[in-house]
Design an enzyme around this catalytic site. Structure first.
Site, PDB file in Angstrom:
ATOM      1  N   SER A  90       0.846  -1.191   0.000  1.00 37.28           N
ATOM      2  CA  SER A  90       0.000   0.000   0.000  1.00 37.28           C
ATOM      3  C   SER A  90       0.881   1.240   0.000  1.00 37.28           C
ATOM      4  O   SER A  90       1.838   1.326   0.772  1.00 37.28           O
ATOM      5  CB  SER A  90      -0.906  -0.006   1.232  1.00 37.28           C
ATOM      6  OG  SER A  90      -1.773   1.107   1.223  1.00 37.28           O
ATOM      7  N   HIS A 104      -1.988   7.329  -4.794  1.00 40.26           N
ATOM      8  CA  HIS A 104      -2.250   6.170  -3.936  1.00 40.26           C
ATOM      9  C   HIS A 104      -2.244   4.919  -4.810  1.00 40.26           C
ATOM     10  O   HIS A 104      -2.737   4.935  -5.938  1.00 40.26           O
ATOM     11  CB  HIS A 104      -3.615   6.306  -3.264  1.00 40.26           C
ATOM     12  CG  HIS A 104      -4.217   4.990  -2.846  1.00 40.26           C
ATOM     13  ND1 HIS A 104      -5.151   4.334  -3.631  1.00 40.26           N
ATOM     14  CD2 HIS A 104      -3.992   4.199  -1.773  1.00 40.26           C
ATOM     15  CE1 HIS A 104      -5.491   3.206  -3.036  1.00 40.26           C
ATOM     16  NE2 HIS A 104      -4.810   3.093  -1.909  1.00 40.26           N
TER      17      HIS A 104
END
Length: 302
Positions: A90, A104
């Site tokens: 992540s 992201h």
């Protein structure tokens, strides 16, 4: 079918590649690493970069956790039992420059072994989305073309299907605006007659490895442009919207908190500085107003 050990090892390698490339792109800051263990099983590597030439704060996290799902998570996921394994990478990057976008990315795998006559549960998920403080059409087209190119290598239906999913997912309902210009998002992707587990895994890795050529290009396009104090204040306001989404809606944040994840790793997505000016109204005809007008679902950038 790749094993969970193979998947986790390849995800670790992708974390290493991305960290090295981001350090090179920034030219100043280095990642700090914390190794952690999860009570109940597994752990991870949290890597955070701060106070760089262009990267004000960013995290590139790897985790591989296992154990028992809380009843609330088991119910929310609609899965037959509570033994689970999950691994993933992540990433959230907050630049210090208002003309360089927030980005992201997440790639992940979830598994439950067969129990009590039930079949095993497996799926891949992930996505990548861009949150510009100011929307530049040429950057948006480049970003979406990069994603489409990756998707088309594996299935020509992926890009459209996953773009619509991203538009719906990265939506701040209480503001009636998207978090940024979207990207792609998918969840519970499983094998079928048309799609093998190996193909899905290769797609997951290809998406992960698309991060660096995509984001480094966007950094280099914009990092040397001058900006004003007013533009920086707008950046802080847009970061506030990012915070709102992550704390109110983000599924990964909720999963991490509800499975007793490491708090610092879960909340590394939050920016170092955000602002919430009361009842801000963008001036008509301004670049800020133009950006707000483009934070909508269904814009076809390519």
């Amino acid at each position: 079918m790749p094993t969970k050990e193979q998947i986790a090892e390849d995800y670790r390698r992708i974390q290493d590649e991305i960290c090295a490339a981001l350090e090179a792109a920034d030219g100043l800051a280095k990642f700090e690493e914390e190794l952690w263990e999860r009570e109940g099983g597994g752990g991870g590597r949290t890597r955070v970069i701060q106070n760089g030439n262009v990267l004000e704060k960013g995290g590139v996290n790897f985790s591989a956790v296992e154990g028992k799902l809380p009843a609330s998570v088991q119910k929310a996921l609609n899965v037959p039992h509570d033994n689970f394994f999950a691994t993933g990478v992540s990433i959230v990057i907050h630049p210090n420059h208002p003309l360089v976008p927030i980005i992201h990315m997440n790639i992940r795998y979830f598994e439950m072994p067969a129990e009590d006559g039930d079949a095993p549960v497996r799926w891949f998920g992930g996505g990548i989305d861009l949150t510009p403080h100011y929307v530049f059409d040429e950057d948006a087209r480049f970003f979406h073309q990069q994603l489409k190119d990756v998707c088309d290598r594996f299935n020509t239906e992926f890009y459209h299907r996953f773009k619509v999913w991203a538009d719906d997912y990265f939506f701040i309902k209480h503001r009636d605006e998207t978090r940024g210009i979207g990207g792609i998002f998918y969840d519970r992707l499983t094998a079928s007659d048309e799609l093998s587990w190996e193909t899905i895994f290769e797609f997951s890795k290809a998406l992960g490895r698309s991060f660096i050529p995509t984001y480094v290009e966007l950094i280099n396009r914009n990092r040397s442009k001058p900006f004003t104090p007013a533009q920086q204040q707008w950046q802080y306001l847009r970061r506030g919207r990012y915070v709102e989404f992550n704390l109110v809606y983000d599924a990964g944040t909720k999963f991490g908190l509800e499975t007793n994840g490491r708090i610092e790793s879960i909340l590394m997505s939050l920016p170092p500085t955000s602002k919430w000016p009361y009842n801000y109204q963008a001036e008509e005809g301004s670049e800020e107003a133009r950006t707000l007008s483009l934070l909508k679902k269904g814009i076809n950038w390519i």
